[in-house]
Design a protein around this motif. Sequence first.
Motif, PDB file in Angstrom:
ATOM      1  N   ALA A   1       0.866  -1.163  -0.050  1.00 13.83           N
ATOM      2  CA  ALA A   1       0.010  -0.124   0.038  1.00 13.83           C
ATOM      3  C   ALA A   1       0.809   1.127   0.187  1.00 13.83           C
ATOM      4  O   ALA A   1       0.520   2.152  -0.794  1.00 13.83           O
ATOM      5  N   VAL A   2       1.982   1.211   0.728  1.00  6.29           N
ATOM      6  CA  VAL A   2       2.855   2.532   0.985  1.00  6.29           C
ATOM      7  C   VAL A   2       3.568   2.523  -0.616  1.00  6.29           C
ATOM      8  O   VAL A   2       3.575   3.705  -1.068  1.00  6.29           O
TER       9      VAL A   2
ATOM     10  N   LYS B   1       4.235   5.819  -5.561  1.00  5.70           N
ATOM     11  CA  LYS B   1       4.347   5.687  -6.966  1.00  5.70           C
ATOM     12  C   LYS B   1       3.165   6.498  -7.484  1.00  5.70           C
ATOM     13  O   LYS B   1       3.614   7.327  -8.511  1.00  5.70           O
ATOM     14  N   GLU B   2       2.146   6.618  -6.819  1.00  2.00           N
ATOM     15  CA  GLU B   2       1.212   7.492  -7.460  1.00  2.00           C
ATOM     16  C   GLU B   2       1.619   9.052  -7.242  1.00  2.00           C
ATOM     17  O   GLU B   2       1.004   9.799  -7.798  1.00  2.00           O
ATOM     18  N   ASN B   3       2.452   9.095  -6.176  1.00  4.58           N
ATOM     19  CA  ASN B   3       2.770  10.622  -5.961  1.00  4.58           C
ATOM     20  C   ASN B   3       4.235  10.958  -6.642  1.00  4.58           C
ATOM     21  O   ASN B   3       4.942  11.834  -6.485  1.00  4.58           O
TER      22      ASN B   3
ATOM     23  N   VAL C   1      15.570  10.221  -6.311  1.00  2.00           N
ATOM     24  CA  VAL C   1      14.266  10.618  -5.443  1.00  2.00           C
ATOM     25  C   VAL C   1      14.797  11.460  -4.039  1.00  2.00           C
ATOM     26  O   VAL C   1      15.869  11.299  -3.662  1.00  2.00           O
ATOM     27  N   ASP C   2      13.852  12.488  -3.857  1.00  2.00           N
ATOM     28  CA  ASP C   2      14.004  13.304  -2.871  1.00  2.00           C
ATOM     29  C   ASP C   2      13.707  12.966  -1.551  1.00  2.00           C
ATOM     30  O   ASP C   2      12.559  12.606  -1.236  1.00  2.00           O
TER      31      ASP C   2
ATOM     32  N   VAL D   1       9.922  11.175   2.728  1.00  2.00           N
ATOM     33  CA  VAL D   1       9.804  10.623   4.297  1.00  2.00           C
ATOM     34  C   VAL D   1       8.779  11.743   5.007  1.00  2.00           C
ATOM     35  O   VAL D   1       7.869  11.572   5.788  1.00  2.00           O
ATOM     36  N   GLU D   2       9.021  12.952   4.894  1.00  2.00           N
ATOM     37  CA  GLU D   2       8.490  14.127   5.838  1.00  2.00           C
ATOM     38  C   GLU D   2       7.163  14.298   5.282  1.00  2.00           C
ATOM     39  O   GLU D   2       6.238  14.620   6.132  1.00  2.00           O
ATOM     40  N   LYS D   3       6.846  14.098   4.217  1.00  2.00           N
ATOM     41  CA  LYS D   3       5.554  14.733   3.657  1.00  2.00           C
ATOM     42  C   LYS D   3       4.540  13.462   3.706  1.00  2.00           C
ATOM     43  O   LYS D   3       3.366  13.226   3.748  1.00  2.00           O
TER      44      LYS D   3
END
Lengths: 79, 79
Positions: free
Chosen positions: A21-22, A27-29, B50-51, B56-58
């Motif tokens: 799920a994560v 990926k969607e983001n 990847v940032d 992580v934070e968002k």
Amino acid sequence: MKRVRVIIMPKEGLLDPQGRAVEEMLKENGFNVENVRVGKVVEMSVGEDVDLKTLVEKYLINPLIEEYEIEELSPKDEG
Amino acid sequence: MKRVRVIIMPKEGLLDPQGRAVEEMLKENGFNVENVRVGKVVEMSVGEDVDLKTLVEKYLINPLIEEYEIEELSPKDEG
């Protein structure tokens, strides 16, 4: 006492619905990520007499579906 | 891609009911433990682009109540 961190992960090869799920959400983001696995971590101070293997395998994990590793934290991480 | 592990813990000073429950259970079973904290861990392979801080934070933590650290895993931990 020493401070330890126990990392508990679903065993390789077993389904990890939370990780999946994560992964899909990331990926969607737009994030380029693969093979996301979600587990838990237990940090604690333990007496020198403590049988850590028994503590973890009998009380913290389900050995059928989870595996673990133990990290010793430096004294500055005591808290 | 590189393999990373994100350790997510309740912030120092905040209540951690799950950690407290685990601590009491371990003490009842005779273990000499203190200051048990329970968090989660997310392992993933991420692209070089990847940032990770934003990811992580968002998307993974609530910065008001959680803190995190990132470990880079060695290639043998790829999976």
